[in-house]
Design a protein around this motif. Structure first.
Motif, mmCIF file in Angstrom:
data_model
loop_
_atom_site.group_PDB
_atom_site.id
_atom_site.type_symbol
_atom_site.label_atom_id
_atom_site.label_comp_id
_atom_site.label_asym_id
_atom_site.label_seq_id
_atom_site.Cartn_x
_atom_site.Cartn_y
_atom_site.Cartn_z
ATOM 1 N N LEU A 9 -0.553 11.061 14.778
ATOM 2 C CA LEU A 9 -1.187 9.714 14.768
ATOM 3 C C LEU A 9 -2.633 9.574 15.400
ATOM 4 O O LEU A 9 -2.999 10.323 16.485
ATOM 5 N N THR A 10 -3.431 8.898 14.719
ATOM 6 C CA THR A 10 -4.899 8.639 15.305
ATOM 7 C C THR A 10 -4.517 7.333 16.190
ATOM 8 O O THR A 10 -3.590 6.552 16.536
ATOM 9 N N SER A 11 -5.806 6.772 16.967
ATOM 10 C CA SER A 11 -5.416 5.754 17.943
ATOM 11 C C SER A 11 -5.072 4.440 16.859
ATOM 12 O O SER A 11 -4.554 3.469 17.496
ATOM 13 N N GLU A 28 -3.558 3.578 3.793
ATOM 14 C CA GLU A 28 -4.947 3.744 4.556
ATOM 15 C C GLU A 28 -5.938 3.300 3.662
ATOM 16 O O GLU A 28 -7.045 2.789 4.403
ATOM 17 N N GLU A 29 -5.803 3.382 2.311
ATOM 18 C CA GLU A 29 -7.112 3.119 1.594
ATOM 19 C C GLU A 29 -7.161 1.788 1.664
ATOM 20 O O GLU A 29 -8.247 0.945 1.827
ATOM 21 N N ARG A 30 -6.159 0.911 1.476
ATOM 22 C CA ARG A 30 -5.987 -0.673 1.700
ATOM 23 C C ARG A 30 -6.492 -1.208 3.018
ATOM 24 O O ARG A 30 -7.230 -1.958 3.047
ATOM 25 N N LEU A 31 -6.189 -0.286 4.084
ATOM 26 C CA LEU A 31 -6.712 -0.966 5.449
ATOM 27 C C LEU A 31 -7.999 -0.484 5.774
ATOM 28 O O LEU A 31 -8.715 -1.041 6.608
ATOM 29 N N GLY A 32 -8.429 0.385 5.075
ATOM 30 C CA GLY A 32 -9.620 1.180 5.337
ATOM 31 C C GLY A 32 -9.974 1.873 6.750
ATOM 32 O O GLY A 32 -11.079 1.996 7.282
ATOM 33 N N LEU A 87 -4.899 6.576 9.582
ATOM 34 C CA LEU A 87 -3.817 6.075 10.448
ATOM 35 C C LEU A 87 -3.028 7.473 11.089
ATOM 36 O O LEU A 87 -2.676 7.542 12.217
ATOM 37 N N CYS A 88 -3.284 8.573 10.560
ATOM 38 C CA CYS A 88 -2.709 10.078 11.125
ATOM 39 C C CYS A 88 -3.645 10.963 10.392
ATOM 40 O O CYS A 88 -4.004 10.949 9.325
ATOM 41 N N PHE A 140 -1.206 0.373 14.720
ATOM 42 C CA PHE A 140 -0.592 -0.034 13.678
ATOM 43 C C PHE A 140 0.942 0.162 13.560
ATOM 44 O O PHE A 140 1.443 -0.643 13.279
ATOM 45 N N TYR A 141 1.309 1.143 14.257
ATOM 46 C CA TYR A 141 2.743 1.548 14.097
ATOM 47 C C TYR A 141 3.473 0.401 15.064
ATOM 48 O O TYR A 141 4.563 0.146 14.413
ATOM 49 N N GLU A 142 2.957 0.116 16.188
ATOM 50 C CA GLU A 142 3.476 -0.859 16.998
ATOM 51 C C GLU A 142 3.726 -2.142 16.131
ATOM 52 O O GLU A 142 4.900 -2.714 16.098
#
Length: 308
Positions: free
Chosen positions: A58-60, A41-45, A48-49, A65-67
């Motif tokens: 899960l968040t939107s 999450e930190e890397r993506l900014g 996620l959940c 991202f999961y898909e």
């Protein structure tokens, strides 16, 4: 930077429905899984959940991202299987969509046998009659009772044939009379399959490469074929159903075929999957098993035959 770091842990948490179950499956501590996803999450900014000690959601952004992650891992599996498919047992996750009744009665027993044979295979099966988007919904394979339209991204293989027939309970025919031709059907009550406001017409080959529609009068519209067969047994009218579904009822005498000499509609059932340079061993094993086993369940041409 390892750009795949945390992805396997994230997918495992979503598939397992929580951190503890995912940690057990990955043979890691719950803390290690949580830290891997936190770093991701930190890397993506993005978040996620949402998680607490008891809940995981899960968040939107997490859903989207999961898909993508599922597809990435699937592509990695394809690449690895291309190198090792002849050396290792089929393993991994297969996400399937199958029709409700056909899936339960015919496909599920094949899946059970494959699961018993290959302990490293995992199945995620959705039973639904609604149209699904194989690519957007990230299915590895769908089973559908219709031909595959021209597609640059999908591949199909016929795995069974289903022969349709009109049937009714002996008591209904004794009370209302037996139709002598297709036109007589209009004088009878009919049990019709329908879903989302659309009903399925009773179609027959016309002997000239086309079809014609029987004039069925729909008194009962049901979105479940098993329920339609039960309604027919209860004497509620004529029904147009797959022969494999009513085979036992015909043999027991609770249903009889109506107009059996009229050429029936026979339609094909297909396995459909995304085109790819290589087919994972787990997918190939399943498709081969379906193509081998299903004709014995539906009949080579969908006919009614003894189960013995």
């Amino acid at each position: 930077m390892d750009r795949l770091a945390g992805i396997q842990e994230f997918v495992a948490v979503v598939d397992a429905g929580g951190f503890s179950a995912a940690a057990q499956k990955l043979h890691l501590s719950r803390s290690a899984v949580g830290k891997a996803i936190a770093r991701l999450e930190e890397r993506l900014g993005v978040r996620l959940c949402h998680r607490t000690t008891r809940a995981f959601q899960l968040t939107s952004d997490g859903h989207a991202f999961y898909e993508h992650c599922v597809r990435i891992l699937a592509e990695l599996d394809i690449a690895e299987n291309a190198m090792t498919s002849d050396k290792e047992q089929p393993a991994g996750r297969l996400r399937l969509s199958v029709p409700v009744i056909f899936g339960r009665r015919c496909v599920a027993p094949v899946i059970a046998d494959i699961a018993r044979q290959y302990s490293e295979l995992r199945f995620d099966v959705s039973f639904t009659d609604r149209p699904v988007d194989l690519i957007d919904e990230s299915y590895d394979l769908v089973v559908r009772n219709s031909a595959l339209p021209d597609s640059a991204v999908l591949t199909a293989r016929r795995i069974a044939r289903q022969r349709m027939t009109i049937c009714a309970a002996p008591a209904y025919l004794a009370a209302r009379g037996t139709p002598r031709n297709i036109e007589d059907i209009a004088e009878h009550d009919s049990i019709v399959y329908g879903r989302d406001g659309n009903t399925r017409s009773w179609v027959f080959p016309n002997g000239k490469g086309g079809t014609y529609t029987a004039p069925a009068r729909s008194r009962l519209i049901l979105d479940d074929l098993e329920a339609a067969a039960d309604m027919a047994v209860a004497g509620m009218g004529l029904a147009w159903l797959p022969c494999w579904l009513i085979r036992e009822r015909v043999h027991s005498g609770t249903l009889v075929r109506v107009l059996p000499d009229i050429e029936p509609l026979v339609f094909d059932t297909f396995a459909v999957w995304p085109k790819a340079p290589f087919m994972p061993a787990r997918l190939r094993v399943l498709i081969d098993a379906l193509a081998s086993r299903l004709p014995g369940m539906t009949g080579a041409d969908g006919e009614i035959k003894s189960a013995a």
